[in-house]
Write a protein that holds these residues in place. Structure first.
Motif, PDB file in Angstrom:
ATOM      1  N   ASP A  57      35.017  -7.320-115.322  1.00 46.50           N
ATOM      2  CA  ASP A  57      36.160  -6.785-114.839  1.00 46.50           C
ATOM      3  C   ASP A  57      37.273  -6.940-116.606  1.00 46.50           C
ATOM      4  OD1 ASP A  57      38.635  -5.354-113.871  1.00 46.50           O
ATOM      5  OD2 ASP A  57      39.612  -7.261-113.808  1.00 46.50           O
ATOM      6  N   ALA A  58      36.959  -8.184-117.573  1.00 42.05           N
ATOM      7  CA  ALA A  58      37.084  -8.570-117.973  1.00 42.05           C
ATOM      8  C   ALA A  58      36.678  -8.024-119.578  1.00 42.05           C
ATOM      9  CB  ALA A  58      37.404 -10.169-118.416  1.00 42.05           C
ATOM     10  N   VAL A  68      28.634  -6.918-120.043  1.00 40.67           N
ATOM     11  CA  VAL A  68      28.127  -6.353-118.368  1.00 40.67           C
ATOM     12  C   VAL A  68      27.054  -6.405-117.869  1.00 40.67           C
ATOM     13  CG1 VAL A  68      28.252  -4.486-115.878  1.00 40.67           C
ATOM     14  CG2 VAL A  68      30.318  -4.791-118.168  1.00 40.67           C
ATOM     15  N   GLU A  69      26.254  -6.319-118.382  1.00 43.97           N
ATOM     16  CA  GLU A  69      24.760  -6.769-118.486  1.00 43.97           C
ATOM     17  C   GLU A  69      23.908  -8.098-117.931  1.00 43.97           C
ATOM     18  OE1 GLU A  69      22.458  -2.540-119.700  1.00 43.97           O
ATOM     19  OE2 GLU A  69      22.265  -4.146-121.344  1.00 43.97           O
ATOM     20  N   THR A  70      24.799  -8.900-119.531  1.00 40.88           N
ATOM     21  CA  THR A  70      24.344 -10.196-120.039  1.00 40.88           C
ATOM     22  C   THR A  70      24.810 -10.512-118.519  1.00 40.88           C
ATOM     23  OG1 THR A  70      24.985 -10.009-122.017  1.00 40.88           O
ATOM     24  CG2 THR A  70      25.017 -11.927-121.135  1.00 40.88           C
ATOM     25  N   TRP A  71      26.211 -10.415-118.449  1.00 40.13           N
ATOM     26  CA  TRP A  71      26.842 -11.598-116.844  1.00 40.13           C
ATOM     27  C   TRP A  71      25.726 -11.526-115.455  1.00 40.13           C
ATOM     28  CZ3 TRP A  71      28.949 -15.915-118.317  1.00 40.13           C
ATOM     29  CH2 TRP A  71      29.515 -16.246-119.355  1.00 40.13           C
ATOM     30  N   VAL A  72      25.669 -10.486-115.828  1.00 43.49           N
ATOM     31  CA  VAL A  72      24.944  -9.955-114.163  1.00 43.49           C
ATOM     32  C   VAL A  72      23.870 -11.049-114.092  1.00 43.49           C
ATOM     33  CG1 VAL A  72      24.587  -8.595-112.322  1.00 43.49           C
ATOM     34  CG2 VAL A  72      26.610  -8.403-113.359  1.00 43.49           C
ATOM     35  N   THR A  73      23.181 -10.027-114.763  1.00 44.51           N
ATOM     36  CA  THR A  73      21.481 -10.528-115.026  1.00 44.51           C
ATOM     37  C   THR A  73      21.512 -11.941-115.006  1.00 44.51           C
ATOM     38  OG1 THR A  73      21.456 -10.003-117.587  1.00 44.51           O
ATOM     39  CG2 THR A  73      20.812  -8.377-115.594  1.00 44.51           C
TER      40      THR A  73
END
Length: 333
Positions: free
Chosen positions: A161-162, A169-174
């Motif tokens: 969200d931030a 987004v990709e970095t945190w999810v993966t």
């Protein structure tokens, strides 16, 4: 009573009861040597005793009404405890701070992120702390982990969200999935409970891709911007090949005897480089070709990567035709 590691200034205070002293010692141990003024008073210390501990420099003031009951350096976890206590009841570490505590990243952020219940508001600025507010913190706060923090899935969603850029987004999810901290299904379940979140369409699509086996931003980028965008055949991701040694193939086009290896920063230096060589050589012996790409290729020139892959696939029996990914794509024009 075990007092190993408990500051002398805590052990030696004169309590109204032994129970009060034991409670204070246990609390200080639990909170990495950090205590709030209210906690100390509730367990029998007087204001004069607290003042003496600070004046004699046996204690350090970390924030307004929050103290380290020891001298010397303050650990990161102690700093997080201090920030949580300063923000107040119900607060929890969140965002990059919670991500670091749960092993989703290797370096802590310079600012400690704390989320407070939405009905409260911190009037004054807290040095080195960024305060966020959440409506359902009682649900997203982990019930047992210490220092108090948000659940891993909600930490991921807070960071999404931030995020200012899709790549973040990709970095945190993966990262959360690759490090085995959570699963796409659990993130999707937490996402379903949030009414508003930035990047929702991207995130929903990405969770499906990660569930299919794409484990890094590099692999996600290849799946979307190289393979799907240019109409290439679908490869099998993270394929396990057993033999004398188990090897993993990033993208395997088994029908066409082609493998694509996506070399990120991790796993391909030192011993990882020799594993890559062994894997490539073994594939060549059995008639398989290997194409290897890094971040600069897949992020910098996905159309060029697609064109190269399409040529090798065609030479190995692929009969369909690749397509352009948009008006600016010149790879197949």
């Amino acid at each position: 009573m075990v007092t190993t590691g408990v500051p002398e200034s805590v052990q030696c205070f004169v309590p109204p009861t032994v129970l009060a002293r034991d409670e204070l010692i246990a609390l200080v141990q639990l909170q990495e040597g950090v205590v709030s003024r209210r906690q100390a008073l509730d367990r029998g210390m007087t204001r004069d005793q607290i003042t003496w501990c600070l004046a004699s420099r046996r204690w350090q003031r970390l924030h307004l009404g929050v103290f380290a009951t020891f001298t010397g350096p303050v650990s990161y976890r102690a700093r997080v405890w201090a920030a949580v206590l300063r923000v107040g009841p119900g607060a929890a570490a969140s965002h990059q701070t919670a991500a670091y505590l749960d092993g989703m990243c290797d370096e802590p952020s310079p600012v400690i992120h704390i989320t407070a219940p939405a009905h409260r508001h911190i009037q004054t600025r807290i040095d080195g702390v960024q305060v966020h507010y959440a409506q359902r913190l009682n649900r997203t706060r982990h019930p047992t982990r210490l220092p108090p923090r948000t659940r891993i899935e909600d930490t991921v969603l807070d960071l999404v969200d931030a995020a200012a850029h899709p790549r973040a987004v990709e970095t945190w999810v993966t990262a959360a999935n690759q490090r085995r901290r959570t699963t796409p299904e659990r993130i999707a379940e937490a996402l379903g409970l949030r009414k508003k979140i930035r990047w929702r369409p991207l995130l929903e699509s990405m969770l499906g891709d990660v569930a299919e086996g794409a484990e890094s931003p590099l692999e996600l980028r290849h799946l979307r911007r190289v393979e799907r965008a240019h109409g290439l055949p679908s490869g099998v991701r993270q394929r396990r090949v057993a033999g004398q040694r188990v090897i993993w193939i990033d993208v395997d086009y088994d029908e066409f005897m082609l493998r694509v290896e996506l070399d990120g920063r991790l796993g391909h230096d030192g011993e990882g480089r020799f594993r890559d060589r062994h894997r490539d050589n073994a594939g060549t012996v059995h008639g398989r070709a290997t194409l290897r790409y890094g971040h600069a290729d897949v992020f910098g020139d996905p159309c060029g990567v697609a064109a190269e892959q399409a040529k090798v696939l065609a030479a190995r029996g692929w009969t369909e035709r690749a397509r352009t990914c948009g008006t600016n794509c010149t790879a197949f024009s």
